[in-house]
Design an enzyme around this catalytic site. Structure first.
Site, PDB file in Angstrom:
ATOM      1  N   ASN A 117       0.829  -0.963  -0.129  1.00 57.46           N
ATOM      2  CA  ASN A 117      -0.124   0.056  -0.590  1.00 57.46           C
ATOM      3  C   ASN A 117       1.075   1.013   0.042  1.00 57.46           C
ATOM      4  OD1 ASN A 117      -2.092   1.755   0.043  1.00 57.46           O
ATOM      5  ND2 ASN A 117      -3.504  -0.321   0.343  1.00 57.46           N
ATOM      6  N   ARG A 118       0.622   2.263   0.587  1.00 56.17           N
ATOM      7  CA  ARG A 118       1.366   3.684   0.308  1.00 56.17           C
ATOM      8  C   ARG A 118       1.829   4.093   1.859  1.00 56.17           C
ATOM      9  NH1 ARG A 118      -3.526   3.255  -2.194  1.00 56.17           N
ATOM     10  NH2 ARG A 118      -2.995   3.684  -4.399  1.00 56.17           N
ATOM     11  N   HIS A 124      -2.216  -9.545  -3.836  1.00 56.15           N
ATOM     12  CA  HIS A 124      -2.060  -7.807  -5.052  1.00 56.15           C
ATOM     13  C   HIS A 124      -3.328  -8.817  -6.033  1.00 56.15           C
ATOM     14  CE1 HIS A 124      -3.726  -4.307  -6.852  1.00 56.15           C
ATOM     15  NE2 HIS A 124      -3.299  -3.595  -6.132  1.00 56.15           N
ATOM     16  N   ASP A 175     -11.400   2.634  -3.142  1.00 54.41           N
ATOM     17  CA  ASP A 175      -9.655   1.620  -2.357  1.00 54.41           C
ATOM     18  C   ASP A 175      -9.921   2.610  -1.544  1.00 54.41           C
ATOM     19  OD1 ASP A 175      -7.326   1.502  -3.088  1.00 54.41           O
ATOM     20  OD2 ASP A 175      -6.974   3.350  -5.248  1.00 54.41           O
ATOM     21  N   GLU A 214      -6.719  -6.905  -0.294  1.00 56.66           N
ATOM     22  CA  GLU A 214      -5.452  -7.325   0.097  1.00 56.66           C
ATOM     23  C   GLU A 214      -5.818  -6.994   1.663  1.00 56.66           C
ATOM     24  OE1 GLU A 214      -2.434  -4.013  -1.098  1.00 56.66           O
ATOM     25  OE2 GLU A 214      -4.741  -3.677  -2.538  1.00 56.66           O
TER      26      GLU A 214
END
Length: 491
Positions: A202-203, A302, A377, A454
């Site tokens: 992820n981020r 993913h 998302d 996820e």
């Protein structure tokens, strides 16, 4: 050698192949790109651009990329008239479905020990469609009771195909991917089709984090704003070593060097996939820091799902989603970076604690998946859950296939594919032939035609200390991740 999925030397001889390139015998056929594939765990060469396949020698073959078409060569598919069986054009024909198929040399192939192998048709005339070598070679697995079949690649430890039965007992491939396995490493859009993602999934806000007073910087590979899925060359873009392999299970291992993508510490990560009876997939991910440094680690799988397998329709919006424990979500900005609050899902279009279709409140989700975006998302948070209870159910009304998931993770990222196709900005992705593709970009994976699930920890937890997430690991504290995917059918 796969005891059940790998062809015998006699079967390979029927296809006119040899084992010149590998000490393992070639795998037999779930792959939609050929009837056989090598399973080397180490690359003889990482250059997949130079060799071709001729005669009866299995040489390195890059497949094809960007030579006027995409996907699999049509000659790799069993046509009804070729296999002497009744089957739709461009569908895979397995020996189990056609036990009396005659091999290319005229002999009866019904006694070949691998019933999952594609019916022999035009291999001798389709040498260009033979599969590529490591790390794009297909590893075919099947459960002992043959209730679930799968294809994995050493590249990214990726799932390329996953076959389960619909309500009529017909196998469907329920994951997105490429027919041409080399596209996993060369496609410029790079949609993360089915890999393990890491070192940090992820981020990461601004591509920075701090450990013990030291600030680290990772690549800003998403919109020049944040680090996504481990950086420019994350685990999803890395070749793994195969360390364990049998008929129903494979383990991939990656050695991630200290400083790679800016992350401190040397890490050995693994991804294991095991197919069990009753249509069950067990996934296990582990990581160990091997030096004296500390490192953030968050892994995930993913995979893009469509449980109808693009048969009756493409949309995912009619799939029913049920997450009984997902009572909260992480609020984000327009770049999908956490802003701090973790509000309740109740009373919002993010509430799936009661089963409903993904599209039932779709028009109310503007901004949820980013600025000017409608869809999902989102990182959903489970305040509490038992590791042995089902925390997610996804069901297709068309195929009747239901996926039930258990996990030891505390969050679930859901992406409803609102931007999987964006021709004006980044391009489109060809559908696999078993999903109705035709080897060109005329048939693509459309927006809202898939969903990514996820299982992971809280997104960007390393930059939100108030959440009290423990995402820093060392040689004295290994990382573990577990998930179980069970497939059944409903009427």
């Amino acid at each position: 050698m796969l005891a059940r999925s790998f062809t015998s030397l006699a079967a390979l001889a029927l296809a006119g192949l040899s084992l010149a390139q590998s000490s393992d015998s070639s795998s037999s056929a779930l792959s939609s790109s050929s009837a056989t594939s090598a399973t080397a765990s180490q690359p003889a060469s990482t250059d997949s651009s130079s060799a071709t396949t001729t005669g009866s020698t299995a040489q390195e073959t890059p497949g094809f990329v960007n030579n006027g078409t995409v996907g699999a060569y049509s000659c790799a598919f069993s046509e009804p008239q070729q296999a002497n069986v009744t089957a739709p054009v461009n569908q895979l024909v397995f020996l189990a479905d056609a036990p009396n198929v005659t091999a290319t040399d005229g002999s009866d192939s019904s006694n070949i020990s691998s019933p999952a192998r594609l019916a022999p048709t035009t291999l001798a005339e389709c040498a260009e469609a033979w599969p590529p070598v490591y790390p794009y070679n297909a590893i075919q697995l099947r459960a002992p009771d043959d209730s679930i079949r799968a294809v994995y690649l050493p590249y990214g430890a990726s799932v390329s195909e996953l076959w389960v039965k619909d309500r009529n007992g017909v196998f469907r491939d329920v994951v997105l991917g490429f027919d041409n396995k080399t596209n996993y490493g060369t496609d410029k859009i790079h949609p993360n089709f089915g890999p393990q993602v890491g070192r940090y999934a992820n981020r990461i806000k601004n591509g920075t984090f701090e450990i013990n007073g030291t600030t680290y910087h990772t690549p800003l590979n998403e919109n020049n704003y944040d680090t996504l899925h481990g950086g420019t060359v994350g685990y999803d873009r890395s070749p793994y070593e195969i360390t364990q392999l049998n008929a129903s299970s494979v383990t991939f291992v990656l050695h991630d060097a200290d400083g790679n993508q800016g992350f401190p510490g040397s890490v050995v990560a693994s991804a294991s996939y095991t197919l069990q009876n009753s249509s069950t997939l067990i996934q296990a991910m582990d990581a160990n820091v091997t030096d004296d440094k500390y490192s953030p680690i968050m892994l995930s799988s993913h995979t893009y799902w469509n449980l109808a397998a693009y048969n009756e329709s493409q949309t995912i919006l009619n799939h029913t989603l049920f997450m009984p424990r997902a009572d909260k979500y992480i609020k984000t900005d327009g770049h999908l970076i956490p802003t701090g609050p973790i509000p309740d899902t109740k009373g919002t279009p993010l509430d799936f604690t009661q089963a409903r279709t993904i599209g039932s409140q779709y028009n109310d989700t503007e901004g949820v998946c980013g600025t000017n975006c409608t869809g999902y998302d989102t990182c959903f948070v489970m305040s509490s859950h038992d590791r042995n209870e089902t925390v997610l159910e996804l069901t297709s009304p068309e195929s009747g296939i239901k996926m039930s998931v258990k996990t030891d993770q505390d969050a679930i990222q859901i992406y409803s594919c609102p931007g999987v196709s964006a021709p004006a900005t980044k391009g489109s992705l060809p559908r696999k032939r078993v999903h109705g593709g035709d080897g060109t970009l005329d048939e693509i994976y459309d927006n809202n035609s898939c969903v990514v699930v996820e299982m992971e920890d809280y997104i960007d937890g390393i930059n939100n200390p108030a959440w009290n997430r423990s995402q820093i690991y060392s040689k004295d504290r290994p990382y573990h991740w577990r998930a179980e995917y069970s497939f059944s059918t409903v009427e």
